[in-house]
Design a protein around this motif. Structure first.
Motif, PDB file in Angstrom:
ATOM      1  N   GLU A 314       0.845  -1.200   0.000  1.00 35.52           N
ATOM      2  CA  GLU A 314       0.000   0.000   0.000  1.00 35.52           C
ATOM      3  C   GLU A 314       0.882   1.253   0.000  1.00 35.52           C
ATOM      4  O   GLU A 314       0.557   2.256  -0.622  1.00 35.52           O
ATOM      5  CB  GLU A 314      -0.916   0.027   1.228  1.00 35.52           C
ATOM      6  N   ARG A 317       2.306   1.712  -3.398  1.00 33.13           N
ATOM      7  CA  ARG A 317       1.279   2.174  -4.332  1.00 33.13           C
ATOM      8  C   ARG A 317       1.013   3.673  -4.171  1.00 33.13           C
ATOM      9  O   ARG A 317       0.840   4.388  -5.146  1.00 33.13           O
ATOM     10  CB  ARG A 317      -0.004   1.385  -4.117  1.00 33.13           C
ATOM     11  N   VAL A 318       1.035   4.132  -2.913  1.00 32.36           N
ATOM     12  CA  VAL A 318       0.761   5.549  -2.707  1.00 32.36           C
ATOM     13  C   VAL A 318       1.902   6.402  -3.286  1.00 32.36           C
ATOM     14  O   VAL A 318       1.679   7.479  -3.838  1.00 32.36           O
ATOM     15  CB  VAL A 318       0.489   5.869  -1.213  1.00 32.36           C
ATOM     16  N   ASP A 320       3.707   5.527  -5.896  1.00 34.01           N
ATOM     17  CA  ASP A 320       3.478   5.461  -7.342  1.00 34.01           C
ATOM     18  C   ASP A 320       2.445   6.514  -7.752  1.00 34.01           C
ATOM     19  O   ASP A 320       2.680   7.334  -8.647  1.00 34.01           O
ATOM     20  CB  ASP A 320       3.012   4.035  -7.690  1.00 34.01           C
ATOM     21  N   ARG A 321       1.311   6.503  -7.046  1.00 32.71           N
ATOM     22  CA  ARG A 321       0.235   7.448  -7.373  1.00 32.71           C
ATOM     23  C   ARG A 321       0.719   8.893  -7.235  1.00 32.71           C
ATOM     24  O   ARG A 321       0.493   9.739  -8.084  1.00 32.71           O
ATOM     25  CB  ARG A 321      -0.946   7.238  -6.419  1.00 32.71           C
ATOM     26  N   THR A 322       1.416   9.152  -6.107  1.00 36.44           N
ATOM     27  CA  THR A 322       1.867  10.518  -5.826  1.00 36.44           C
ATOM     28  C   THR A 322       2.836  11.001  -6.890  1.00 36.44           C
ATOM     29  O   THR A 322       2.753  12.140  -7.358  1.00 36.44           O
ATOM     30  CB  THR A 322       2.537  10.569  -4.434  1.00 36.44           C
ATOM     31  N   ARG A 324       3.165   9.995  -9.965  1.00 36.98           N
ATOM     32  CA  ARG A 324       2.457  10.236 -11.243  1.00 36.98           C
ATOM     33  C   ARG A 324       1.837  11.628 -11.232  1.00 36.98           C
ATOM     34  O   ARG A 324       1.895  12.369 -12.207  1.00 36.98           O
ATOM     35  CB  ARG A 324       1.345   9.209 -11.439  1.00 36.98           C
ATOM     36  N   LYS A 325       1.228  11.939 -10.076  1.00 36.56           N
ATOM     37  CA  LYS A 325       0.526  13.211  -9.967  1.00 36.56           C
ATOM     38  C   LYS A 325       1.522  14.383 -10.010  1.00 36.56           C
ATOM     39  O   LYS A 325       1.360  15.333 -10.768  1.00 36.56           O
ATOM     40  CB  LYS A 325      -0.243  13.230  -8.645  1.00 36.56           C
ATOM     41  N   ASP A 330       1.511   9.869 -16.552  1.00 37.90           N
ATOM     42  CA  ASP A 330       0.770   8.723 -16.072  1.00 37.90           C
ATOM     43  C   ASP A 330       1.452   7.406 -16.442  1.00 37.90           C
ATOM     44  O   ASP A 330       0.894   6.535 -17.097  1.00 37.90           O
ATOM     45  CB  ASP A 330      -0.660   8.754 -16.624  1.00 37.90           C
TER      46      ASP A 330
END
Ligand SMILES: Nc1ncnc2c1ncn2[C@@H]1O[C@H](COP(=O)(O)OP(=O)(O)OP(=O)(O)O)[C@@H](O)[C@H]1O
Length: 670
Positions: A314, A317-318, A320-322, A324-325, A330
């Motif tokens: 988790e 993943r956070v 990764d998401r951060t 990208r943002k 993306d």
């Protein structure tokens, strides 16, 4: 249970009411109020400088030892800002004119600067900080005070503690201070001239060439290496080389001690990872849009992430998401080049006999779901053992190879087992000994004739005794303390981490006899808690067991030598990590005397208790450079008859390997 958990406090049937755990401890006289830390700062202000006081202030604040931070600041600011006037005078000294005589101008200037300071202090009392007169000032005592705190790299820690930061404070001058956490493209430690002569193993060279080439062959890498194969060493050299080439590089790790070995910070701190408490596990980031940290990641070139095998998926993943943002791309990790590393053989947060999905979730979770996209580089030479074998002739090449092979088998639970007993592995090569002074003297010399403060720091840096439990550590520590000579005829002094010696009848709640209260304090010596009683002798090596202040090197597992102590704080010199050789004042708090991984010239293991968690034996035994030279105490110790009659008897120990990791362990190919 956290310190702030609500509990109903009762002792011996006497209910004291509801409160949090800290309140309960205060009511029971087990801990003292913040006055304890005010007194500590007062003592330090006499012995140390205001700068020492400020560091200590932030240390206790950041480690959560203070209940009321705002009052604490008010109560201690005199100690923290004793040099403020001097600093202020320097900043405000009016220019000297040719007409001024030397003496008069000095007096006038001092008077002037004091006036300016007094005026400013008055302004602060009577106007808020949006006042124009304040805006016109570039330097005022309040800002200076804040600045001093910022300089300690603790802006975010202070915010976490709820300390307010004035909105109109210009943070640009604090940027330099935070560079340490988010470094610019400057080379740390090793210079180019020191990188050049390095001889890599073939696989190390392959990785080095790939990652430092103008166009790396992949975006995601996994550097896979069993213990001692030179992973940390290689990553440090690569990062230095990349910085020389003006790339922006960040190293993170799941634990603070691993992070300090790479001159980095924890992944949680870097990415502001937060866990939301809910039945559904979910991770968030608290990075603020367009904050300094946010922008730092925008143009970051390389991310090195060590111990990723112990990081929950988790969290990954956070990130990764951060990324990208932040980077507006993306693709996985926002297109950032990432070097992950870790070792499934080493200690993971899984325990013996508990292999349910939840407990072992970390294995599944951390298995980078992006496996297909990752390029693996696998190191294949145990530099810790083979390097020594080749260079010093300490053992034959064949012996070293045999030992390296044994280690791999221990790590993957393929080492020779004792009959059908799973988890029990034979421990060849070593000499079994008793746990006595002779055992200690195989690692530490006899210092009886020298001042312990004259022992070179590298001496302790290079030696360790590992033990699987706190109880083993305590007995070894006692033996060490007895061996260590006293400075100025002072014997080891004992301190209680709770206020045992300050318990008096008045502080004990009504209805509870004094003897009961004292007994309760003594009962706190429990294996799940840090030791309540600590013994100190000047010159002794220590290991800190808590992340007190990572930005100052005070992390769980950091090692230090004790220079002096009093009943409120210790003055120590760090012997590991990026803050090596720095002197720190640290509160009396969670210390022990066992030692963590790294490379040592002399290592001992106390196996009079069995290893009990995944990879514990592997980590311990992989510290040995030459197992044939090792003496290991076992329990029960072998009888004289056994030693005499069974020359070929092979001793066994417990080696716990969580079978869930086995599919992910790949044997290195030579
Ligand atoms: N190319 C090299 N040249 C000289 N020394 C090296 C080289 N590679 C590694 N070493 C040394 O070998 C020892 C082990 O290396 P290192 O600590 O990097 O291994 P590791 O894989 O990180 O081990 P662990 O996972 O157990 O921490 C260290 O003393 C390191 O300085």
């Amino acid at each position: 249970m956290g310190l702030w958990a609500m509990v109903e406090v009762s002792i011996e049937g006497v209910v004291l009411g509801k409160g949090n755990f800290r309140d309960a401890c205060l009511q029971l006289g087990l801990i003292e109020s913040d006055q304890e830390w005010v007194n500590a700062l007062q003592t330090l202000s006499i012995e140390g400088s205001p700068s020492d006081c400020r560091k200590f202030f932030v240390t206790v604040l950041a480690s959560g030892l203070v209940s009321d931070p705002d009052t604490f600041i008010v109560d201690t600011q005199d100690f923290l800002t004793a040099d403020l006037e001097v600093l202020y005078n320097v900043a405000y000294r009016p220019a000297v004119t040719d007409d001024d005589t030397q003496d008069n101008s000095q007096n006038d200037r001092d008077d002037d600067s004091q006036d300016v300071m007094q005026q400013d202090l008055q302004d602060i009392d009577t106007h808020d900080n949006t006042d124009n007169r304040h805006a016109a000032r570039t330097f005022d005592p309040y800002l200076k005070f804040r600045y001093l705190l910022y300089k300690l790299f603790l802006l975010s820690d202070l915010k976490d503690l709820g300390l307010t930061v004035q909105n109109n404070v210009d943070l640009s001058e604090f940027d330099q201070a935070t560079d340490r956490v988010f470094p610019q493209s400057t080379i740390s430690g090793r210079e180019q001239s020191k990188i050049d002569p390095i001889t890599f193993t073939a696989k190390q060279q392959e990785f080095f060439n790939d990652i430092t080439s103008p166009s790396p062959s992949s975006q995601l890498y996994f550097l896979d290496a069993p213990a001692g194969y030179g992973k940390t060493f290689l990553e440090n050299v690569c990062m230095d080389q990349l910085k020389i080439r003006h790339h922006k590089v960040l190293a993170v790790a799941s634990s603070a001690i691993a992070a300090t070995l790479l001159n980095g910070i924890t992944a949680h701190k870097a990415f502001g990872i937060q866990v939301r408490k809910s039945s559904e596990y979910h991770t968030l980031t608290n990075l603020k849009l367009n904050s300094k940290e946010w922008n730092f990641f925008k143009d970051l070139d390389f991310l090195f992430w060590d111990e990723i095998t112990t990081q929950n998926f988790e969290d990954i993943r956070v990130v990764d998401r951060t990324l990208r943002k932040i980077r507006g791309v993306d693709v996985v990790f926002g297109g950032l080049v990432c070097v992950f590393s870790g070792n499934f053989r080493q200690c993971l947060p899984v325990v013996k006999h508990v292999e349910t999905r939840d407990e072992a979730g970390v294995i599944e979770a951390s298995l980078l779901r992006h496996l297909n996209e990752i390029k693996f580089h696998r190191l294949n030479e145990n530099v810790r053992i083979m390097g020594i074998a080749q260079n010093s002739g300490a053992q034959t090449y064949a012996d070293a190879l045999e030992q390296a092979d044994y280690l791999l088998k221990v790590g993957s639970a393929e080492a020779p087992f004792d009959g059908n007993l799973l988890e029990v592995v034979s421990i060849p090569f070593v000499n079994v000994t008793e746990k006595n002074d002779d055992f200690i003297s195989t690692i530490y010399d006899d210092f009886s004739d020298i001042n312990p403060l004259q022992v070179p720091l590298d001496y302790y840096k290079d030696r360790c005794i590992l033990a699987p439990t706190n109880a083993n550590v305590d007995t070894i520590s006692d033996m060490m303390l007895r061996r260590l000579p006293s400075v100025d005829d002072e014997d080891a002094q004992e301190f209680s981490s709770i206020a045992r010696n300050r318990i008096d009848q008045e502080s004990i709640p009504r209805g509870i006899p004094m003897s009961t209260a004292q007994a309760r304090v003594d009962d706190f010596n429990d294996s799940h808690m840090p030791p309540t009683v600590l013994k100190f002798k000047v010159g002794m090596p220590l290991m800190l067991l808590s992340n007190i202040l990572p930005s100052e090197g005070l992390v769980n597992g950091c090692r230090m030598v004790l220079l002096s102590y009093n009943e409120r704080y210790l003055t120590c010199k760090l012997i590991t990590g990026s803050h090596e050789k720095e002197v720190v004042n640290t509160p009396l708090y969670r210390f022990s005397y066992d030692y963590e991984s790294q490379t040592f010239s002399k290592t001992g293991i106390d196996l009079t208790s069995q290893c009990f968690s995944h990879g514990q034996f592997y980590v311990a035994v992989s510290r040995f450079t030459n197992m044939k030279k090792q003496n290991i105490p076992l329990d029960p110790p072998p009888s004289d008859e056994l030693l005499r009659d069974n020359v070929n008897f092979v001793h066994t120990v417990t080696n716990v390997v969580f079978t869930g990791v086995k599919p992910f362990i790949v044997a290195p190919v030579l």
